[in-house]
Write an enzyme that holds these catalytic residues in place. Structure first.
Site, short mmCIF file in Angstrom:
data_model
loop_
_atom_site.label_atom_id
_atom_site.label_comp_id
_atom_site.label_asym_id
_atom_site.label_seq_id
_atom_site.Cartn_x
_atom_site.Cartn_y
_atom_site.Cartn_z
N GLY A 10 -5.31 -13.91 -0.28
CA GLY A 10 -4.87 -12.51 -0.44
C GLY A 10 -4.55 -12.21 -1.88
O GLY A 10 -3.75 -11.29 -2.17
N ALA A 50 -3.09 -13.52 2.81
CA ALA A 50 -4.29 -12.81 3.31
C ALA A 50 -3.98 -12.22 4.68
O ALA A 50 -3.43 -12.90 5.54
CB ALA A 50 -5.46 -13.78 3.43
N SER A 102 -3.49 -5.80 6.49
CA SER A 102 -2.06 -5.49 6.37
C SER A 102 -1.68 -4.06 6.74
O SER A 102 -0.50 -3.73 6.79
CB SER A 102 -1.58 -5.80 4.95
N THR A 143 6.63 -10.95 8.65
CA THR A 143 6.91 -9.54 8.39
C THR A 143 7.97 -8.95 9.31
O THR A 143 8.08 -9.34 10.48
CB THR A 143 5.62 -8.71 8.54
N GLU A 157 7.71 -6.25 10.63
CA GLU A 157 7.00 -5.54 11.70
C GLU A 157 7.13 -6.31 13.03
O GLU A 157 7.02 -5.71 14.10
CB GLU A 157 5.53 -5.38 11.29
N HIS A 206 7.61 -3.72 1.17
CA HIS A 206 7.74 -3.81 -0.28
C HIS A 206 6.52 -3.17 -0.91
O HIS A 206 5.40 -3.35 -0.47
CB HIS A 206 7.94 -5.26 -0.73
N1 GDD Z 1 0.73 5.02 6.40
C1 GDD Z 1 1.35 6.15 6.78
N2 GDD Z 1 0.75 7.36 6.55
N3 GDD Z 1 2.55 6.05 7.37
C2 GDD Z 1 3.18 7.19 7.72
C3 GDD Z 1 2.62 8.47 7.51
C4 GDD Z 1 1.35 8.55 6.90
O1 GDD Z 1 0.79 9.62 6.69
N4 GDD Z 1 3.51 9.38 7.94
C5 GDD Z 1 4.58 8.72 8.41
N5 GDD Z 1 4.39 7.39 8.29
C6 GDD Z 1 5.32 6.34 8.74
C7 GDD Z 1 4.65 5.32 9.65
O2 GDD Z 1 4.51 5.85 10.98
C8 GDD Z 1 5.66 4.18 9.53
O3 GDD Z 1 6.72 4.38 10.43
C9 GDD Z 1 6.18 4.31 8.10
O4 GDD Z 1 5.76 5.60 7.63
C10 GDD Z 1 5.68 3.26 7.14
O5 GDD Z 1 4.28 3.15 7.24
P1 GDD Z 1 3.42 2.23 6.24
O6 GDD Z 1 3.73 2.54 4.83
O7 GDD Z 1 2.00 2.33 6.68
O8 GDD Z 1 4.02 0.75 6.46
P2 GDD Z 1 4.41 -0.08 7.77
O9 GDD Z 1 5.90 -0.08 7.87
O10 GDD Z 1 3.64 0.38 8.95
O11 GDD Z 1 3.88 -1.54 7.41
C11 GDD Z 1 4.13 -2.13 6.12
O12 GDD Z 1 5.30 -2.90 6.16
C12 GDD Z 1 5.25 -4.05 7.01
C13 GDD Z 1 6.60 -4.76 6.90
O13 GDD Z 1 7.53 -4.11 7.71
C14 GDD Z 1 2.91 -2.97 5.76
O14 GDD Z 1 3.04 -3.43 4.45
C15 GDD Z 1 2.78 -4.17 6.66
O15 GDD Z 1 1.70 -5.00 6.23
C16 GDD Z 1 4.09 -4.96 6.60
O16 GDD Z 1 4.01 -6.07 7.45
#
Ligand code: GDD
Length: 333
Positions: free
Chosen positions: A8, A79, A82, A123, A125, A177
């Site tokens: 990754g 990797a 994600s 994670t 998650e 992060h």
């Molecule tokens: N991507 C995205 N796009 N998320 C949105 C949006 C949008 O338009 N609107 C609201 N969200 C909300 C998602 O529903 C989620 O609750 C939050 O914003 C964060 O979304 P992401 O930034 O896509 O990250 P994630 O929390 O789902 O996952 C990330 O963090 C995890 C660790 O907790 C990723 O980096 C994962 O790989 C990682 O494991």
């Protein structure tokens, strides 16, 4: 000179980790999956300092070769597929790479160099439908996406190889992060890129999904330090790495737009909620297309164990994180 293998390496964390290890005089190897267009992603600038090895997390032979070529003392498995949202569209692939791929890499280590130390990118998650607030190492897991379910397998197989074969294997349960190198599909970068584009008059409005989702956001540069620290301890263990602060997506937007010179006023509720600038133009609105089949409402970590045992402390605050991302996107576009 210690040797490290990073899977990754073309991603956000891989590039910051490679920089950290190079600064500590490691010889760094990076596993790269061949695509139709050659490129090293976020590690392009490290081309002269890193030895890239062709390989694939779904291909055991290539992982055995990567271990043989690198003879790595430390292996960092970053990797993964994600992006949580896309794991509903490609659930098999999430399982093959984020779950079974971890076993393949652990097997490669076991056969080639069992004394190598192993870091698994676990994670927050995995906490999904949270059973306790804040979440710590002992909080029960309840994943809410194919991504989270696959990562939970990766977490447990890492523990299992530690207990079965005595491999020095650690799980870093990292909370969200971000950084200037974050992919544009993740909510933070989507917001900072849009704030910059709207400020420059190249975009009218930003459409998001669940504005009330709460996350514990830190800067990747701080978090890769915790990965390295885990592998320097006397005993392998699992650690939560988090900022210990929680903010909504709405909060993130507010700070980002303010930094870009557009303070927002929020009104409406649910699907009708909007963020409007001083001139009355709607700059943020909700689009249900961005909602997920199952949402993780709140992730809020307790990093006490990492702080006490690893001596780790984050240095970049939430506000500074947002400012750095917005400033970067304003300067670049
Ligand atoms: N991507 C995205 N796009 N998320 C949105 C949006 C949008 O338009 N609107 C609201 N969200 C909300 C998602 O529903 C989620 O609750 C939050 O914003 C964060 O979304 P992401 O930034 O896509 O990250 P994630 O929390 O789902 O996952 C990330 O963090 C995890 C660790 O907790 C990723 O980096 C994962 O790989 C990682 O494991």
């Amino acid at each position: 000179m210690p040797k490290a293998l990073i899977t990754g390496i073309t991603g956000q964390d891989g590039s910051y980790l490679a920089e950290l290890l190079i600064s500590k005089n490691y010889e760094v190897f990076g596993l790269v999956r061949r695509k139709s267009q050659l490129g090293y992603g976020q590690s392009e600038h490290l081309k002269e300092r890193v030895t890239f090895i062709d390989g694939d997390m779904t291909d055991t032979t290539s992982l055995v070769k990567a271990m043989t070529i690198s003879s790595a003392d430390e292996v960092y498995n970053l990797a993964a597929n994600s992006f949580v949202a896309s794991s509903w569209n490609a659930p098999d692939s999430a399982a093959e790479i984020n779950a079974v791929g971890v076993t393949k890499l652990l097997e490669a280590i076991r056969f080639v160099k069992p004394e190598a130390r192993f870091y698994q990118a676990s994670t927050s998650e995995m906490f999904g439908l949270v059973q306790e607030i804040p979440q710590k190492e002992t909080t029960p897991f309840y994943p809410r996406s194919p991504y989270g379910v696959a990562k939970l397998y990766g977490h447990w197989i890492t523990k299992n190889y530690r207990e079965s074969y005595g491999i020095f294997a650690c799980n870093g349960i990292l909370f969200n992060h971000e950084s200037e190198r974050r992919g544009a599909e993740f909510v933070t970068r989507k917001i900072t890129l849009a704030a910059a584009a709207i400020c420059k008059g190249r975009q009218e409005v930003l459409e998001l999904g669940n504005l009330s989702a709460q996350r514990d956001w830190g800067h990747s540069e701080d978090y890769v330090r915790a990965m390295w620290l885990m592998l320097q301890q006397d005993e392998p263990d699992d650690y939560v790495v988090a900022s210990g602060e929680v903010h909504t997506v709405r909060d993130f937007c507010a700070v980002a737009f303010e930094r870009a010179g557009m303070a927002l006023t929020w009104s409406g509720e649910g699907l009708d909620e909007t963020g409007t600038d001083k001139a009355g133009r709607v700059r943020v609105r909700v689009n249900p297309a961005f909602f997920r089949p199952a949402e993780v409402d709140i992730l809020f970590g307790d990093p006490s164990k990492a702080e006490q045992k690893l001596g780790w402390k984050r240095e970049i605050s939430f506000e500074r994180l947002v400012e750095r991302m917005v400033d970067h996107d304003l300067a670049a576009n």
